[in-house]
Design a protein around this motif. Structure first.
Motif, mmCIF file in Angstrom:
data_model
loop_
_atom_site.group_PDB
_atom_site.id
_atom_site.type_symbol
_atom_site.label_atom_id
_atom_site.label_comp_id
_atom_site.label_asym_id
_atom_site.label_seq_id
_atom_site.Cartn_x
_atom_site.Cartn_y
_atom_site.Cartn_z
ATOM 1 N N LYS A 15 -61.300 16.671 4.020
ATOM 2 C CA LYS A 15 -60.035 17.144 2.815
ATOM 3 C C LYS A 15 -61.043 18.012 1.717
ATOM 4 O O LYS A 15 -60.403 18.836 1.313
ATOM 5 N N ALA A 16 -62.289 17.689 1.612
ATOM 6 C CA ALA A 16 -63.078 18.405 0.429
ATOM 7 C C ALA A 16 -63.176 19.616 1.178
ATOM 8 O O ALA A 16 -63.245 20.835 0.301
ATOM 9 N N GLN A 17 -63.520 20.027 2.413
ATOM 10 C CA GLN A 17 -63.585 21.269 2.980
ATOM 11 C C GLN A 17 -62.409 22.201 2.993
ATOM 12 O O GLN A 17 -62.289 23.182 2.653
ATOM 13 N N ILE A 18 -61.109 21.544 3.412
ATOM 14 C CA ILE A 18 -59.950 21.946 3.202
ATOM 15 C C ILE A 18 -59.641 22.598 1.719
ATOM 16 O O ILE A 18 -59.076 23.495 1.590
ATOM 17 N N ARG A 19 -60.034 21.797 0.773
ATOM 18 C CA ARG A 19 -59.634 22.078 -0.541
ATOM 19 C C ARG A 19 -60.414 23.144 -1.051
ATOM 20 O O ARG A 19 -60.046 24.180 -1.804
ATOM 21 N N LYS A 20 -61.906 23.176 -0.473
ATOM 22 C CA LYS A 20 -62.537 24.418 -0.942
ATOM 23 C C LYS A 20 -62.245 25.584 -0.483
ATOM 24 O O LYS A 20 -61.910 26.585 -1.125
ATOM 25 N N ILE A 21 -61.748 25.745 0.572
ATOM 26 C CA ILE A 21 -61.091 26.920 1.635
ATOM 27 C C ILE A 21 -59.806 27.125 0.729
ATOM 28 O O ILE A 21 -59.835 28.459 0.415
ATOM 29 N N SER A 22 -58.945 26.262 0.545
ATOM 30 C CA SER A 22 -57.688 26.305 -0.050
ATOM 31 C C SER A 22 -57.808 26.956 -1.377
ATOM 32 O O SER A 22 -57.207 28.150 -1.858
#
Length: 165
Positions: A15-22
């Motif tokens: 979730k943190a990786q997706i949030r960072k990319i998003s």
């Protein structure tokens, strides 16, 4: 080895990786378009950028972005205020929904690499016990170092094969 293990943290890490990319992609596309929210055309560009980042950052196979029709249908589901545009919070939900199965594939690949490779390494080391010359040398190498070297070799081979494709 530590970087490979960091990729295996679980749901919160994903979730943190997706949030960072998003967040990064939303701001980039928003700044280029000059609008506060993203239209369908902006969303299509954003999805391509997100998949580009995912393919660069995550180990495993290359992931193809969804079609325009898939993007339209998910965009309709995530457009909570029904204005035809996606704001930042809607965008994060959109990307999470779009990439949910991507991380399952990555996790399975890591599991195979991190569990199977050391197991095969130890079986191969035991198989060399009776081989003259090689058996003695192999017994002097600590199990942890041998398993780590074989695992790193498997990761290197997977990465090399990915670059060739």
């Amino acid at each position: 080895m530590g970087q490979v293990l960091d990729k295996f943290h679980g749901r919160e890490w994903r979730k943190a990786q997706i949030r960072k990319i998003s967040d990064k992609v939303f701001e980039r596309v928003k700044n280029q378009s000059g609008r506060r929210n993203l239209t369908f055309e902006d969303m299509y560009i954003a999805v391509l950028l997100v998949y580009n980042d995912i393919n660069k950052r995550l180990p495993g196979p290359h992931f193809d972005p969804p079609s325009k029709d898939q993007i339209r249908s998910i965009m309709k589901e995530c457009d909570l205020n029904l204005d035809g545009e996606i704001d930042h919070n809607e965008f994060v939900k959109f990307i999470q929904k779009l990439t949910a199965d991507t991380f399952v594939v990555v996790s399975k690949g890591l599991l195979v690499t991190l569990v199977a490779a050391p197991t095969v390494a130890m079986a191969a080391k035991r198989a060399t016990d009776g081989v003259p010359g090689v058996g003695r040398v192999m017994q002097k190498v600590p199990n942890s170092i041998y398993a780590s070297l074989v695992t790193l070799a498997v990761v290197w081979i997977q990465t090399s094969c990915k670059e060739i494709e």
